[in-house]
Structure formats: C-alpha cells, structure tokens
Design a protein around this motif. Structure first.
Motif, mmCIF file in Angstrom:
data_model
loop_
_atom_site.group_PDB
_atom_site.id
_atom_site.type_symbol
_atom_site.label_atom_id
_atom_site.label_comp_id
_atom_site.label_asym_id
_atom_site.label_seq_id
_atom_site.Cartn_x
_atom_site.Cartn_y
_atom_site.Cartn_z
ATOM 1 N N LYS A 1 0.837 -1.214 0.000
ATOM 2 C CA LYS A 1 0.000 0.000 0.000
ATOM 3 C C LYS A 1 0.865 1.254 0.000
ATOM 4 O O LYS A 1 0.622 2.178 -0.776
ATOM 5 C CB LYS A 1 -0.932 -0.007 1.210
ATOM 6 C CG LYS A 1 -1.827 1.203 1.280
ATOM 7 C CD LYS A 1 -2.721 1.166 2.501
ATOM 8 C CE LYS A 1 -3.550 2.446 2.559
ATOM 9 N NZ LYS A 1 -4.361 2.502 3.763
ATOM 10 N N GLN A 2 1.887 1.282 0.839
ATOM 11 C CA GLN A 2 2.739 2.464 0.915
ATOM 12 C C GLN A 2 3.559 2.624 -0.355
ATOM 13 O O GLN A 2 3.743 3.734 -0.854
ATOM 14 C CB GLN A 2 3.651 2.407 2.139
ATOM 15 C CG GLN A 2 4.435 3.673 2.356
ATOM 16 C CD GLN A 2 3.552 4.900 2.493
ATOM 17 O OE1 GLN A 2 2.484 4.849 3.106
ATOM 18 N NE2 GLN A 2 3.964 6.008 1.915
ATOM 19 N N CYS A 3 4.061 1.536 -0.896
ATOM 20 C CA CYS A 3 4.835 1.600 -2.140
ATOM 21 C C CYS A 3 3.969 2.183 -3.263
ATOM 22 O O CYS A 3 4.424 3.048 -4.014
ATOM 23 C CB CYS A 3 5.335 0.201 -2.504
ATOM 24 S SG CYS A 3 6.456 0.160 -3.937
ATOM 25 N N LEU A 4 2.735 1.729 -3.353
ATOM 26 C CA LEU A 4 1.843 2.231 -4.404
ATOM 27 C C LEU A 4 1.437 3.682 -4.155
ATOM 28 O O LEU A 4 1.137 4.407 -5.100
ATOM 29 C CB LEU A 4 0.612 1.339 -4.523
ATOM 30 C CG LEU A 4 0.897 -0.056 -5.091
ATOM 31 C CD1 LEU A 4 -0.334 -0.937 -4.985
ATOM 32 C CD2 LEU A 4 1.396 0.036 -6.529
ATOM 33 N N THR A 5 1.442 4.114 -2.906
ATOM 34 C CA THR A 5 1.184 5.516 -2.601
ATOM 35 C C THR A 5 2.330 6.379 -3.119
ATOM 36 O O THR A 5 2.113 7.441 -3.693
ATOM 37 C CB THR A 5 1.013 5.714 -1.077
ATOM 38 O OG1 THR A 5 -0.126 4.958 -0.649
ATOM 39 C CG2 THR A 5 0.819 7.173 -0.715
ATOM 40 N N ALA B 1 4.662 5.375 -5.431
ATOM 41 C CA ALA B 1 4.917 5.154 -6.862
ATOM 42 C C ALA B 1 3.762 4.380 -7.491
ATOM 43 O O ALA B 1 3.892 3.187 -7.798
ATOM 44 C CB ALA B 1 6.225 4.393 -7.035
ATOM 45 N N PRO B 2 2.622 5.032 -7.689
ATOM 46 C CA PRO B 2 1.445 4.320 -8.205
ATOM 47 C C PRO B 2 1.647 3.706 -9.586
ATOM 48 O O PRO B 2 0.974 2.742 -9.939
ATOM 49 C CB PRO B 2 0.351 5.391 -8.217
ATOM 50 C CG PRO B 2 1.060 6.695 -8.121
ATOM 51 C CD PRO B 2 2.366 6.441 -7.450
ATOM 52 N N GLU B 3 2.588 4.232 -10.337
ATOM 53 C CA GLU B 3 2.838 3.704 -11.680
ATOM 54 C C GLU B 3 3.694 2.432 -11.649
ATOM 55 O O GLU B 3 3.888 1.786 -12.683
ATOM 56 C CB GLU B 3 3.526 4.773 -12.546
ATOM 57 C CG GLU B 3 4.975 5.042 -12.180
ATOM 58 C CD GLU B 3 5.203 5.831 -10.891
ATOM 59 O OE1 GLU B 3 6.361 5.926 -10.472
ATOM 60 O OE2 GLU B 3 4.241 6.353 -10.289
ATOM 61 N N ARG C 1 3.263 -0.591 -10.102
ATOM 62 C CA ARG C 1 2.534 -1.690 -9.463
ATOM 63 C C ARG C 1 3.316 -2.999 -9.521
ATOM 64 O O ARG C 1 3.419 -3.717 -8.527
ATOM 65 C CB ARG C 1 1.160 -1.873 -10.100
ATOM 66 C CG ARG C 1 0.393 -3.055 -9.485
ATOM 67 C CD ARG C 1 -1.071 -3.073 -9.866
ATOM 68 N NE ARG C 1 -1.832 -2.004 -9.272
ATOM 69 C CZ ARG C 1 -2.277 -1.999 -8.014
ATOM 70 N NH1 ARG C 1 -1.992 -2.991 -7.225
ATOM 71 N NH2 ARG C 1 -2.987 -0.997 -7.561
ATOM 72 N N CYS D 1 6.327 -2.747 -7.138
ATOM 73 C CA CYS D 1 5.860 -2.728 -5.746
ATOM 74 C C CYS D 1 5.371 -4.105 -5.311
ATOM 75 O O CYS D 1 5.644 -4.540 -4.184
ATOM 76 C CB CYS D 1 4.757 -1.693 -5.564
ATOM 77 S SG CYS D 1 5.323 0.016 -5.588
ATOM 78 N N THR D 2 4.665 -4.789 -6.183
ATOM 79 C CA THR D 2 4.172 -6.129 -5.860
ATOM 80 C C THR D 2 5.342 -7.076 -5.628
ATOM 81 O O THR D 2 5.367 -7.825 -4.649
ATOM 82 C CB THR D 2 3.251 -6.646 -6.977
ATOM 83 O OG1 THR D 2 2.143 -5.751 -7.102
ATOM 84 C CG2 THR D 2 2.749 -8.044 -6.672
ATOM 85 N N SER E 1 7.057 -6.196 -2.366
ATOM 86 C CA SER E 1 6.259 -6.564 -1.197
ATOM 87 C C SER E 1 6.380 -8.059 -0.913
ATOM 88 O O SER E 1 6.318 -8.477 0.246
ATOM 89 C CB SER E 1 4.790 -6.164 -1.377
ATOM 90 O OG SER E 1 4.135 -7.014 -2.293
#
Length: 72
Positions: A8-12, A14-16, A18, A21-22, A25
């Motif tokens: 959640k924080q990673c996507l906050t 750097a939303p682009e 995904r 971030c996945t 995580s």
C-alpha cells in the motif's frame, strides 16, 4: 499484514510501479526481518532513517532490486 502495508505504501509513493511494488512486497519478507521491515515502511512514509540503518537499508534496496529488477 506487513506485506500488505508495504505494498500500500509503495503504491502511494509510486502508483505507476505496481509490478515493482508487488514484487518488492513479496521479497521484503524474505530479505529482512519484521522489525527492519517496519523501518523500511516508516522510511517510505517519510520518516528519516537513523544513521545506523543507512548500510542495511541500502543493502535491502540493492538486494530487492536484484530480485525485482534483475536487468536494471
């Protein structure tokens, strides 16, 4: 829970990113213990790192990038 909070924080931040971030995580739980994962998440939220964490944090970044961005 910790993995979900990291994602959640990673996507906050750097939303682009995904896919990255996945991957990170999933990798974080294999690369660091839960105490250090909390430090990483806090850093992603803007909390300054204590100097004693500079080397382990940079090591985590390098290792997670090697896993998640092998051709980078």
């Amino acid at each position: 829970d910790q993995q979900a909070r990291f994602l959640k924080q990673c996507l906050t931040v750097a939303p682009e990113a995904r896919e990255l971030c996945t991957c990170k995580s999933e990798a974080i739980m294999k690369l660091v213990d839960s105490d250090f994962a909390e430090i990483i998440i806090a850093s992603m939220k803007g909390k300054p790192l204590d100097a004693k964490y500079y080397v382990p944090y940079n090591d985590y970044i390098a290792r997670s990038n090697k896993v998640c961005k092998p051709n980078y």
